[in-house]
Design a protein around this motif. Structure first.
Motif, PDB file in Angstrom:
ATOM      1  N   ILE A   1       0.837  -1.212   0.000  1.00  0.00           N
ATOM      2  CA  ILE A   1       0.000   0.000   0.000  1.00  0.00           C
ATOM      3  C   ILE A   1       0.865   1.253   0.000  1.00  0.00           C
ATOM      4  N   LEU A   2       1.892   1.288   0.848  1.00  0.00           N
ATOM      5  CA  LEU A   2       2.774   2.459   0.907  1.00  0.00           C
ATOM      6  C   LEU A   2       3.532   2.648  -0.408  1.00  0.00           C
ATOM      7  N   LYS A   3       3.931   1.544  -1.011  1.00  0.00           N
ATOM      8  CA  LYS A   3       4.642   1.630  -2.298  1.00  0.00           C
ATOM      9  C   LYS A   3       3.737   2.224  -3.360  1.00  0.00           C
ATOM     10  N   ASP A   4       2.475   1.776  -3.410  1.00  0.00           N
ATOM     11  CA  ASP A   4       1.538   2.301  -4.398  1.00  0.00           C
ATOM     12  C   ASP A   4       1.249   3.782  -4.158  1.00  0.00           C
ATOM     13  N   LEU A   5       1.122   4.176  -2.892  1.00  0.00           N
ATOM     14  CA  LEU A   5       0.874   5.593  -2.585  1.00  0.00           C
ATOM     15  C   LEU A   5       2.075   6.450  -2.970  1.00  0.00           C
ATOM     16  N   THR A   6       3.278   5.899  -2.781  1.00  0.00           N
ATOM     17  CA  THR A   6       4.497   6.621  -3.158  1.00  0.00           C
ATOM     18  C   THR A   6       4.612   6.732  -4.679  1.00  0.00           C
ATOM     19  N   THR A   7       4.365   5.619  -5.362  1.00  0.00           N
ATOM     20  CA  THR A   7       4.436   5.615  -6.829  1.00  0.00           C
ATOM     21  C   THR A   7       3.415   6.575  -7.429  1.00  0.00           C
ATOM     22  N   GLY A   8       2.245   6.646  -6.812  1.00  0.00           N
ATOM     23  CA  GLY A   8       1.201   7.533  -7.307  1.00  0.00           C
ATOM     24  C   GLY A   8       1.411   8.984  -6.943  1.00  0.00           C
ATOM     25  N   GLY A   9       2.453   9.269  -6.164  1.00  0.00           N
ATOM     26  CA  GLY A   9       2.745  10.648  -5.798  1.00  0.00           C
ATOM     27  C   GLY A   9       1.928  11.178  -4.634  1.00  0.00           C
ATOM     28  N   TYR A  10       1.147  10.302  -3.997  1.00  0.00           N
ATOM     29  CA  TYR A  10       0.317  10.756  -2.876  1.00  0.00           C
ATOM     30  C   TYR A  10       1.149  11.042  -1.627  1.00  0.00           C
ATOM     31  N   ILE A  11       2.200  10.263  -1.404  1.00  0.00           N
ATOM     32  CA  ILE A  11       3.062  10.480  -0.255  1.00  0.00           C
ATOM     33  C   ILE A  11       4.522  10.432  -0.693  1.00  0.00           C
ATOM     34  N   THR A  12       5.378  11.054   0.105  1.00  0.00           N
ATOM     35  CA  THR A  12       6.822  10.969  -0.065  1.00  0.00           C
ATOM     36  C   THR A  12       7.405  10.483   1.250  1.00  0.00           C
ATOM     37  N   MET A  13       8.223   9.440   1.196  1.00  0.00           N
ATOM     38  CA  MET A  13       8.790   8.854   2.397  1.00  0.00           C
ATOM     39  C   MET A  13      10.299   9.078   2.430  1.00  0.00           C
ATOM     40  N   SER A  14      10.791   9.516   3.591  1.00  0.00           N
ATOM     41  CA  SER A  14      12.227   9.665   3.794  1.00  0.00           C
ATOM     42  C   SER A  14      12.610   8.901   5.049  1.00  0.00           C
ATOM     43  N   ASP A  15      13.873   8.985   5.432  1.00  0.00           N
ATOM     44  CA  ASP A  15      14.324   8.258   6.616  1.00  0.00           C
ATOM     45  C   ASP A  15      13.714   8.810   7.898  1.00  0.00           C
ATOM     46  N   LYS A  16      13.280  10.072   7.880  1.00  0.00           N
ATOM     47  CA  LYS A  16      12.838  10.711   9.115  1.00  0.00           C
ATOM     48  C   LYS A  16      11.368  11.113   9.122  1.00  0.00           C
ATOM     49  N   ALA A  17      10.706  11.108   7.989  1.00  0.00           N
ATOM     50  CA  ALA A  17       9.334  11.605   7.967  1.00  0.00           C
ATOM     51  C   ALA A  17       8.572  11.074   6.762  1.00  0.00           C
ATOM     52  N   ILE A  18       7.264  11.271   6.815  1.00  0.00           N
ATOM     53  CA  ILE A  18       6.374  10.991   5.694  1.00  0.00           C
ATOM     54  C   ILE A  18       5.629  12.285   5.378  1.00  0.00           C
ATOM     55  N   VAL A  19       5.566  12.639   4.116  1.00  0.00           N
ATOM     56  CA  VAL A  19       4.844  13.832   3.695  1.00  0.00           C
ATOM     57  C   VAL A  19       3.659  13.408   2.834  1.00  0.00           C
ATOM     58  N   ILE A  20       2.467  13.897   3.183  1.00  0.00           N
ATOM     59  CA  ILE A  20       1.275  13.649   2.376  1.00  0.00           C
ATOM     60  C   ILE A  20       1.196  14.763   1.345  1.00  0.00           C
ATOM     61  N   ASN A  21       1.412  14.442   0.087  1.00  0.00           N
ATOM     62  CA  ASN A  21       1.485  15.445  -0.955  1.00  0.00           C
ATOM     63  C   ASN A  21       0.122  15.911  -1.434  1.00  0.00           C
ATOM     64  N   GLU A  22      -0.843  15.023  -1.449  1.00  0.00           N
ATOM     65  CA  GLU A  22      -2.191  15.386  -1.877  1.00  0.00           C
ATOM     66  C   GLU A  22      -3.194  14.458  -1.209  1.00  0.00           C
ATOM     67  N   LYS A  23      -4.463  14.791  -1.354  1.00  0.00           N
ATOM     68  CA  LYS A  23      -5.507  14.016  -0.713  1.00  0.00           C
ATOM     69  C   LYS A  23      -5.397  12.545  -1.083  1.00  0.00           C
ATOM     70  N   LEU A  24      -5.433  11.692  -0.050  1.00  0.00           N
ATOM     71  CA  LEU A  24      -5.298  10.264  -0.297  1.00  0.00           C
ATOM     72  C   LEU A  24      -6.524   9.733  -1.024  1.00  0.00           C
ATOM     73  N   PRO A  25      -6.346   8.769  -1.941  1.00  0.00           N
ATOM     74  CA  PRO A  25      -7.481   8.241  -2.700  1.00  0.00           C
ATOM     75  C   PRO A  25      -8.475   7.537  -1.785  1.00  0.00           C
ATOM     76  N   PRO A  26      -9.756   7.487  -2.182  1.00  0.00           N
ATOM     77  CA  PRO A  26     -10.776   6.870  -1.332  1.00  0.00           C
ATOM     78  C   PRO A  26     -10.641   5.356  -1.198  1.00  0.00           C
ATOM     79  N   GLY A  27      -9.967   4.732  -2.140  1.00  0.00           N
ATOM     80  CA  GLY A  27      -9.796   3.286  -2.074  1.00  0.00           C
ATOM     81  C   GLY A  27      -8.496   2.853  -2.692  1.00  0.00           C
ATOM     82  N   TRP A  28      -8.151   1.586  -2.474  1.00  0.00           N
ATOM     83  CA  TRP A  28      -6.882   1.040  -2.994  1.00  0.00           C
ATOM     84  C   TRP A  28      -7.152  -0.228  -3.765  1.00  0.00           C
TER      85      TRP A  28
END
Length: 229
Positions: free
Chosen positions: A202-229
């Motif tokens: 799930i996290l990989k798909d959200l990252t690939t879709g540009g919804y989130i960005t993950m780093s070693d220290k934090a997670i950034v929500i770039n845009e509204k998360l999709p209603p379903g997966w």
């Protein structure tokens, strides 16, 4: 794991911190000072057990520095993480009311300093400051509502919905986007009651879709998360 040797100090750092804790924020200075006289402050290393589920002990813990996780373990050894807590938060408040065994375990996830307020000290303060009872009732009501939402999430949402809810709930209140802690995939899986592999996908798909960005220290929500997966 067992709790490691602790250094005990009377009131170190507790005086200033108790005023920042929601449960005590409304107390008169004199009443808070009376509690502070009876506070014991302890330091714990990383991965130290502060409370063991099933133990009989009294007292409320206030986290002055560091970070802890609150969790429960099933008979099969499976761990469910209920929440993480940060400085200024507290746990163990039910022991102030009844004498039942502890319902959860608490472990430090980094070196931490905590203040312990005994049941007797709290009840003495309560007798002199009845308004504290209403404050405690309000705090417990808030936690019951939160637990009700957690149960509804487990019962009504799929794994993606539960992951999305955790991410949104832990996002910074300032902008609703930054999660200034990096949960491991296993920790997140333990929080939502799913396998690590499923959470990773799930996290990989959200990252690939540009919804989130993950780093070693934090997670950034770039845009509204999709209603379903």
């Amino acid at each position: 794991m067992t709790a490691a040797t602790r250094e005990q100090e009377k009131g170190i750092g507790a005086g200033a911190e108790l005023g920042k804790v929601s449960l005590f924020a409304g107390l008169p200075d004199a009443a808070r000072a009376e509690i502070e006289k009876r506070v014991v402050t302890r330091t714990y290393p990383r991965n130290a057990i502060v409370i063991n589920e099933g133990d009989f002990s009294d007292g409320l813990y206030v986290l002055l520095s560091g970070r802890v996780k609150v969790f429960s373990t099933g008979d099969d050894g499976k761990e469910v993480i209920l929440r993480y807590q940060e400085p200024g938060e507290y746990f163990g408040e039910l022991a102030l009311i009844d004498e039942a065994p502890r319902s959860v375990s608490v472990m430090t996830v980094e070196p931490s300093k905590l203040s312990l307020i005994s049941r007797d000290a709290f009840r003495d303060c309560l007798a002199k400051n009845p308004d504290l009872a209403f404050q405690l009732i309000g705090e417990l009501t808030h936690r019951i509502r939160s637990l009700t939402d957690d149960v509804k999430s487990l019962a009504l949402l799929d794994v993606y919905g539960r992951v999305a809810r955790v991410l949104l709930n832990r996002a910074s209140e300032t902008d609703g986007k930054l999660i200034a802690e990096r949960l491991t995939h296993q920790e997140l899986a333990n929080m939502v009651g799913a396998s690590r592999e499923m959470v990773t996908r799930i996290l990989k798909d959200l990252t690939t879709g540009g919804y989130i960005t993950m780093s070693d220290k934090a997670i950034v929500i770039n845009e509204k998360l999709p209603p379903g997966w």
